[in-house]
Scaffold this active site. Structure first.
Site, PDB file in Angstrom:
ATOM      1  N   VAL A 134       0.849  -1.204   0.000  1.00 41.10           N
ATOM      2  CA  VAL A 134       0.000   0.000   0.000  1.00 41.10           C
ATOM      3  C   VAL A 134       0.878   1.245   0.000  1.00 41.10           C
ATOM      4  O   VAL A 134       1.787   1.379   0.812  1.00 41.10           O
ATOM      5  CB  VAL A 134      -0.920   0.038   1.241  1.00 41.10           C
ATOM      6  CG1 VAL A 134      -1.795   1.290   1.218  1.00 41.10           C
ATOM      7  CG2 VAL A 134      -1.777  -1.211   1.320  1.00 41.10           C
ATOM      8  N   LYS A 207      -6.082  -1.733  -1.743  1.00 38.42           N
ATOM      9  CA  LYS A 207      -5.224  -1.117  -0.730  1.00 38.42           C
ATOM     10  C   LYS A 207      -6.049  -0.687   0.483  1.00 38.42           C
ATOM     11  O   LYS A 207      -5.636  -0.863   1.621  1.00 38.42           O
ATOM     12  CB  LYS A 207      -4.485   0.072  -1.353  1.00 38.42           C
ATOM     13  CG  LYS A 207      -3.491  -0.360  -2.437  1.00 38.42           C
ATOM     14  CD  LYS A 207      -3.036   0.817  -3.277  1.00 38.42           C
ATOM     15  CE  LYS A 207      -2.026   0.417  -4.324  1.00 38.42           C
ATOM     16  NZ  LYS A 207      -1.770   1.518  -5.293  1.00 38.42           N
TER      17      LYS A 207
END
Lengths: 440, 440
Positions: A134, A207
């Protein structure tokens, strides 16, 4: 000299090659930090002959990453194969079941299998680290997992896809259309040939699913995410936003509400003065709202070989140090199954742009429908298109004009119902544009 | 049930009381995360009777924090006494020598004794954690120590003092003088009765010394820091900065240069478009430039009981998890003694505001002196004061006017020499104002 910490790298694309280079360049500092050197001992990729600018001659080569994951030559498998299933999943599962630590940058894999993989890692007492999955080089996973145990997070929101932010930034700064910016982004390598995954919000959703779990201590629930992309955003919306004191960003938002955890990805109006509004181009940013720390914002590169490799190497160092916490901060079996807050119950401000026929009574008709749905308006902005104005300087040409409404907090259900009724009334000439507003 | 991790808190001011409250509130999540509960077992403060809104009846009370540090009742001593020496130092030294972990928020202590204390902690194999010592709730210590082992940091700069940023923000937004804003800040509790430590940059310098060590792997060297405060900044400087596309912030800057590590604290012009320029009020921010991650910015609360306590609790959790890395990321004995880059060799852009006599040839005289010192000018801005203009609309009144120069990169030595000569030439009516520019 202590035995080195042996790393096997599965996947030698831009990130993998950069990890090899960085581990070599930072060899000395890593050895000082960890009390032993880190050595890449094995690699796996599709094409052995490809020139990657790194010397692989001394490393064990595996055509199959699963074989690398099984190899006795590695303590830690770095999975950079990609994809939510297939070889990536088999590689990670094999490594964990063989008692090897895993570092991965694979958000799709984690969004789908993160909970099961965390359980497997905890059972074997090995690490599953995924800082690179992420927001590239931004240490947002570490921050959520380790820096906030004294906090109850109420909301997090972020710009998690550089492609979308690049496109929206250029649309705003240069007045270009989505299609033109996308073409440019593709030419510059910021967007894939098939851009759907990025521009329709799915990458951001993967994410967000990971961040939500870390922030709220809940099981990953990617299916619960409401997802809307940026392809419908027009230069007119960006100009209107600017006039009203906002910018438009594709945000992933996770929020604790009275009905459960709300997770959503959509184009969002953010106040120009907010930290996140300043983030332009391919840069990523995440803001975390929590009770003790109030507001924390992290800004940095969301992609790129070196930035992502930076996060991978940080994970390798943590794993080599023997940091023993569970992948999601608390044991996977104690992660909560949080109720999903339905999108219809979402509450917030809305920007509604209607293309209405320029006739008497239209604005009144629209306002009445909003009032019936109990929606209060913060502002109304009517803009005649330049062509319409030139055709009929006295107005009332019947030609379409833009009517922009900014609402006070209202529910998604109320907004949708009002907009549907306005459409049914025949007041609008084009499909309405609805963009949610996120306040600081 | 596993034995709790026992914490003793020395100092029960705003932060200490908040730590007690947060540890109780987050009891369950901490126990899940750490595999055992965290229990405050002992406290020390000056006044036992004071009402702090927390129940201390079940805790061991120590009038002397050093006694607490020696007590068999605690595994970890949280030092919130404050001050670079005296009771704080004795408390930390005693705790370490008795093999107890230490968590501290004390920047003055670390800036002066950090190296020796880190050595003592490493010798005993215990933790010395100090996230709360810099930038309150922002996890900048963790980021520098743990998130960037794949990077070589080239520069870091930050807004590390909320009082100064509050004053500069209000001066800019409301056109107020330094003195007026300081008074308001004192009234609102943002500034101490004796504000010297904050407004003259010493507090920022303490924090910078700690960050520099972490970023560059060097021994703490607070004495090497060039320090200049904000008390000489005028509303006119802020207005000029605005006109030229800058904001003025008190920055702590540490930079790797060809002559060594440069450390400086001074009012700084930053481009309005930079992330750090957006940071207003008491908020703190740090930007890190590094080879792999490029640019990383962290923004959040720099002070306040809960935000600081958030960092303390994060440290307690890390310590309880047995994280074993050295306090400064690498063993203290391997920290480098970096050469100090002398301030005279600093290179950068400069803003120079001269109050000159409004006579023919003055601008030419100034420009000649700059050229002699080999300084190139990016822009020149001359502003007549409103009173001067009203007295003599044709100019050449001889009354003082502001002449602002923005230079391209020049050395501090060249700038100082040129400005000194200009003063010697009798061209200026008031002492010159020199503000360094920091580019992204």
């Amino acid at each position: 000299m202590t035995r080195p910490f042996r790393v096997g790298i599965a996947g030698l694309g831009t990130v993998g090659a950069s990890v090899v280079r960085i581990l070599s360049r930072q060899n000395d500092i890593l050895a000082r930090r960890l009390g032993r050197p880190v050595a890449v001992t094995a690699v796996s990729a599709r094409d052995r002959a490809k020139d990657r600018g790194i010397d692989l001659s001394t490393l064990a080569w595996f055509d199959d990453p699963v074989e690398l994951a099984r190899s006795g030559e590695v303590d830690c498998v770095v999975e950079l194969v990609g994809g939510s299933d297939g070889a990536a999943l088999r590689t990670v599962e094999t490594a964990l079941s063989h008692g090897k630590h895993v570092v991965t940058a694979n958000k799709a894999l984690l969004a789908k299998h993160g909970l099961a993989l965390a359980r497997a890692a905890e059972e074997k007492g090995v690490a599953l680290a995924f800082e690179a999955s992420v927001a590239g080089g931004i240490p947002v996973i570490k921050t959520l997992r380790e820096a906030l145990p004294g906090n109850r997070v109420s909301r997090l929101y972020g710009i998690l896809n550089g492609t979308c932010n690049y496109i929206l930034s250029r649309m705003e700064l240069e007045g270009l259309t989505f299609a033109d910016c996308l073409k440019d982004a593709q030419r510059l390598g910021y967007a894939e040939a098939d851009p759907t995954f990025d521009v329709e919000g799915f990458d951001t959703a993967h994410k967000l699913a990971i961040l939500t779990s870390l922030a709220f201590g809940t099981e990953i629930d990617a299916d619960a995410i409401y997802v809307e992309g940026i392809s419908s955003i027009t230069p007119l919306d960006l100009a209107m936003a600017n006039e009203l004191g906002f910018r438009i960003k594709l945000l992933g938002v996770a929020e604790r509400t009275s009905t459960g955890i709300e997770q959503r990805v959509h184009p969002t109006m953010v106040p120009k003065s907010s930290a996140i509004a300043q983030v332009m181009g391919v840069t990523n940013a995440v803001t975390i709202d929590a009770d003790a720390v109030k507001e924390l914002t992290l800004i940095g590169p969301g992609a790129g070989g070196d930035a992502t490799a930076s996060a991978v190497v940080a994970d390798i160092a943590d794993v080599a140090l023997g940091k023993s916490e569970p992948p999601f901060g608390v044991p996977a079996r104690t992660l909560e199954k949080a109720p999903r807050a339905p999108m219809q119950r979402h509450e917030g401000g809305y920007y509604i742009r209607l293309t209405v026929h320029d006739r008497p009574g239209v604005a009144a008709g629209v306002a009445t429908r909003m009032a019936e749905a109990d929606i209060s308006l913060e502002s109304i902005l009517q803009k005649r298109s330049e062509t319409a104005a030139s055709q009929d300087p006295h107005g009332r040409s019947g030609a379409p004009v833009s009517l922009v409404l900014i609402t006070y907090a209202a529910t998604e259900a109320a907004i949708r119902s009002a907009v549907e009724k306005i459409s049914g009334d025949g007041l609008i000439a084009e499909p309405p544009q609805v963009i949610r507003i996120e306040r600081e």
